[in-house]
Scaffold this active site. Structure first.
Site, PDB file in Angstrom:
ATOM      1  N   ARG A  54       0.730  -1.251   0.102  1.00  0.00           N
ATOM      2  CA  ARG A  54      -0.090  -0.079   0.005  1.00  0.00           C
ATOM      3  C   ARG A  54       0.927   1.291  -0.206  1.00  0.00           C
ATOM      4  O   ARG A  54       2.046   1.279   0.090  1.00  0.00           O
ATOM      5  CB  ARG A  54      -0.835   0.073   1.385  1.00  0.00           C
ATOM      6  N   GLY A  55       0.029   2.369  -0.282  1.00  0.00           N
ATOM      7  CA  GLY A  55       0.957   3.563  -0.464  1.00  0.00           C
ATOM      8  C   GLY A  55       0.926   3.852  -2.002  1.00  0.00           C
ATOM      9  O   GLY A  55       1.454   2.916  -2.792  1.00  0.00           O
ATOM     10  N   ALA A  56       0.524   5.194  -2.212  1.00  0.00           N
ATOM     11  CA  ALA A  56       0.348   5.270  -3.590  1.00  0.00           C
ATOM     12  C   ALA A  56       1.611   5.249  -4.493  1.00  0.00           C
ATOM     13  O   ALA A  56       1.696   4.360  -5.384  1.00  0.00           O
ATOM     14  CB  ALA A  56       0.015   6.765  -3.928  1.00  0.00           C
ATOM     15  N   ARG A  96      -6.794  -0.710  -7.278  1.00  0.00           N
ATOM     16  CA  ARG A  96      -7.311   0.237  -6.620  1.00  0.00           C
ATOM     17  C   ARG A  96      -7.279   1.600  -7.219  1.00  0.00           C
ATOM     18  O   ARG A  96      -6.326   2.055  -7.906  1.00  0.00           O
ATOM     19  CB  ARG A  96      -6.261   0.522  -5.290  1.00  0.00           C
ATOM     20  N   GLN A 200      -3.251   2.231  10.170  1.00  0.00           N
ATOM     21  CA  GLN A 200      -1.942   2.287   9.458  1.00  0.00           C
ATOM     22  C   GLN A 200      -1.009   2.993  10.064  1.00  0.00           C
ATOM     23  O   GLN A 200       0.244   2.883  10.073  1.00  0.00           O
ATOM     24  CB  GLN A 200      -1.884   2.852   7.908  1.00  0.00           C
ATOM     25  N   ASN A 251      -6.629  12.014  -0.445  1.00  0.00           N
ATOM     26  CA  ASN A 251      -5.496  11.248   0.689  1.00  0.00           C
ATOM     27  C   ASN A 251      -6.538  10.169   1.811  1.00  0.00           C
ATOM     28  O   ASN A 251      -7.440  10.417   1.489  1.00  0.00           O
ATOM     29  CB  ASN A 251      -4.674  12.120   1.408  1.00  0.00           C
ATOM     30  N   LYS A 252      -5.594   9.650   2.667  1.00  0.00           N
ATOM     31  CA  LYS A 252      -6.554   8.690   3.578  1.00  0.00           C
ATOM     32  C   LYS A 252      -7.553   9.479   3.985  1.00  0.00           C
ATOM     33  O   LYS A 252      -7.387  10.371   4.625  1.00  0.00           O
ATOM     34  CB  LYS A 252      -5.480   8.254   4.462  1.00  0.00           C
ATOM     35  N   ARG A 407       0.743  31.032 -29.280  1.00  0.00           N
ATOM     36  CA  ARG A 407       0.369  30.638 -27.888  1.00  0.00           C
ATOM     37  C   ARG A 407      -1.272  30.173 -27.759  1.00  0.00           C
ATOM     38  O   ARG A 407      -1.575  29.474 -26.750  1.00  0.00           O
ATOM     39  CB  ARG A 407       0.695  31.765 -26.952  1.00  0.00           C
ATOM     40  N   GLU A 444      -1.409  46.134 -32.739  1.00  0.00           N
ATOM     41  CA  GLU A 444      -0.952  47.494 -31.837  1.00  0.00           C
ATOM     42  C   GLU A 444       0.331  47.892 -32.703  1.00  0.00           C
ATOM     43  O   GLU A 444       0.400  49.168 -32.466  1.00  0.00           O
ATOM     44  CB  GLU A 444      -0.786  46.972 -30.464  1.00  0.00           C
TER      45      GLU A 444
END
Length: 521
Positions: A54-56, A96, A200, A251-252, A407, A444
């Site tokens: 676990r943990g991203a 997940r 956790q 987050n958790k 742009r 311009e």
């Protein structure tokens, strides 16, 4: 030596050893140090789904190495059944849904699939090494920031869930920052939220802090706000599983409540997460899919019922913290101001754009003030969020985006991608092959022309004409003229910035016009 015999990367929590993914089973900690050896994709999917891994960042790395397992399983010599590997990759990515790193890791591994299983594994091993370097740079940057917010005294910190080396390849994110601060002699105490319902924090974060000899106390989740009210917290540090373009952070579950309490008490709230956690495809946090887990995690503990039989449960694994409650997001690349630290990162899109504009007098000619949008384009997630807003505002009203050189290409391409519609480029003279329509216009500081291929837009198409800055209206007027020369209908004109007082809007009065930001000329 074949790639399947590649030596394990040293000093990491997740490794590849003799054709298997090896890590600690986080379900067993802190009482048992059980090595988990995964040799099949099914093992990896199950480990991720059941939180053995676990943990991203860690599940992203496991997903990438899971693709390597599949590639070896479905390869024979020079042949590789890519369809079966991609099917396995889909299962891995779906294990997940909330953490973007999982799909990111799987997707990156797949970019090497055409080169064979050894190349897929090499990519996964490169990702392991990169994760160590990324986290090392990130925690140093985050520790510097925390020190600058509370200089000259030991710090009392609060963290939620587990964001240490167990949640990454090594080092960690928010917890890595706390351990780095402890190495610098700056930590007096750490309050560790227990992190219900799977603990956790109490199981994993407390274990890691103990291993690092950092003073800590386990804190009941619901007591964190009380600790802040009693002056026991100088800073809150958390990780992230997914960050939307506008800075909203998943987050958790419980993190949102901490951010609300921190804002109420004026306590810095800092998110530490790698750049791979940003998901520019999502304009804001409401688009993040929140995983809901089994009710049994809430109504039972270690298999023992804790609620009446048949009790239902609300068990989201994550929540979303709005960006305006966050002081800063720290990645390996930069510190990004959160909504509580800078006007530019919250408020309306117009306020954010205005806060990032830079003026350059006498450019490109004397008497002209050039409004430079470089910082707008450089702000992580901002352009994607603006594009999503435009695409949503005009949904169903246009069939194609017409973007003006040069742009205008940036916002135009982003809007087209967000809307899933075609993009046509309106170019300066001499850039396009074939037969073109041409339209002249005044600036311009001179005159210019624009061109479009005669077959670029179908008759009857509804086009959204997009440019960066509206001054006198000459450029957009020429673009609209070219669209109509092709037989198209101009649905609307869109610009990032309108310089008011130069008559541009009046000159384009026959077209619907949207400016995302208006500033005086």
């Amino acid at each position: 030596m074949s790639a399947q015999q590649h030596a394990a990367v040293p000093a990491v929590s997740l490794s590849w050893e003799d054709g298997a993914i090896v890590t600690l089973d986080q379900r067993a900690l802190p009482f048992e140090h059980r090595r988990l050896r995964m040799t099949e994709v099914d093992h990896v999917v199950d480990a991720i789904a059941t939180l053995a891994v676990r943990g991203a960042p860690a599940i992203g790395l496991a997903g990438a190495l899971g693709v390597a397992l599949s590639a070896y399983a479905h390869g024979d010599g020079d042949t590789l059944d890519e369809a079966k590997v991609r099917a396995d990759a889909e299962r891995l990515a779906a294990a997940r849904p909330t953490a973007v790193n999982l799909a990111w890791g799987v997707g990156r591994a797949l970019t090497r699939l055409h080169e064979g299983a050894d190349a897929v594994l090499a990519e996964g091993l490169d990702m392991l090494a990169e994760d160590v370097a990324v986290n090392t740079a990130m925690v140093r940057r985050a520790a510097d920031l925390v020190e600058s917010l509370a200089p000259g005294r030991p710090l009392r910190l609060l963290t939620h869930c587990n964001t240490g080396r167990l949640a990454t390849a090594a080092v960690g994110t928010a917890l890595g920052t706390i351990i780095e601060l402890a190495r610098r002699g700056r930590v007096a105490d750490v309050l560790v939220d227990e992190t219900r319902p799977l603990l956790q924090g109490a199981r994993l974060t407390a274990w890691e802090l103990g291993e690092a000899d950092v003073p800590y106390r386990v804190c009941v989740d619901s007591a964190a706000a009380a600790a802040m009210s009693q002056g026991l917290v100088d800073c809150v540090l958390v990780g992230a599983d997914r960050i939307a373009a506008n800075g909203d952070t998943a987050n958790k579950v419980g993190t949102y409540g901490l951010a609300v309490a921190a804002a109420r008490h004026g306590i810095p709230f800092i998110v530490v997460a790698p750049a791979s956690t940003w998901d520019a495809r999502l304009a804001h946090g409401s688009q993040i899919v929140i995983e809901e887990r089994s009710p049994l995690e809430v109504v039972e503990f270690a298999g023992v019922p804790t609620a009446p039989e048949g009790a239902a449960a609300f068990n989201p694994a994550f929540d979303v913290t709005p960006h305006e409650l966050i002081n800063a997001v720290v990645t390996e690349k930069a510190v990004f101001d959160g909504g509580r630290a800078a006007q530019r990162s919250c408020g309306t899109p117009a306020e954010r754009i205005a806060g990032l504009l830079e003026d350059f007098p006498d450019h490109p000619a004397p008497g002209v003030v050039f409004r430079d949008l470089s910082r707008v384009y450089a702000e992580p997630g901002l352009l994607a969020g603006l594009a999503a807003q435009v695409a949503a505002d005009f949904r169903g009203a246009f069939d194609r985006v017409l973007a003006v050189e040069s742009r205008g290409f940036l916002l135009g391409a982003a809007v087209a991608a967000s809307a899933g519609l075609p993009l046509t480029l309106v170019r300066k003279p001499g850039k396009l092959p074939g037969t073109v329509h041409c339209a002249a216009y005044a600036l311009e500081y001179g005159e210019d022309r624009l061109e479009i291929r005669t077959d670029a837009v179908a008759p009857g198409d509804r086009v959204l004409c997009i440019d960066d800055v509206l001054a006198t209206g000459g450029t957009l007027g020429a673009a609209a003229e070219l669209a109509e020369a092709c037989g198209a209908k101009v649905a609307a004109l869109v610009v990032l910035v309108e310089l008011t007082g130069l008559g541009g809007r009046a000159s384009l009065a026959r077209y619907p016009l949207t400016a995302l930001c208006e500033v005086p000329a």
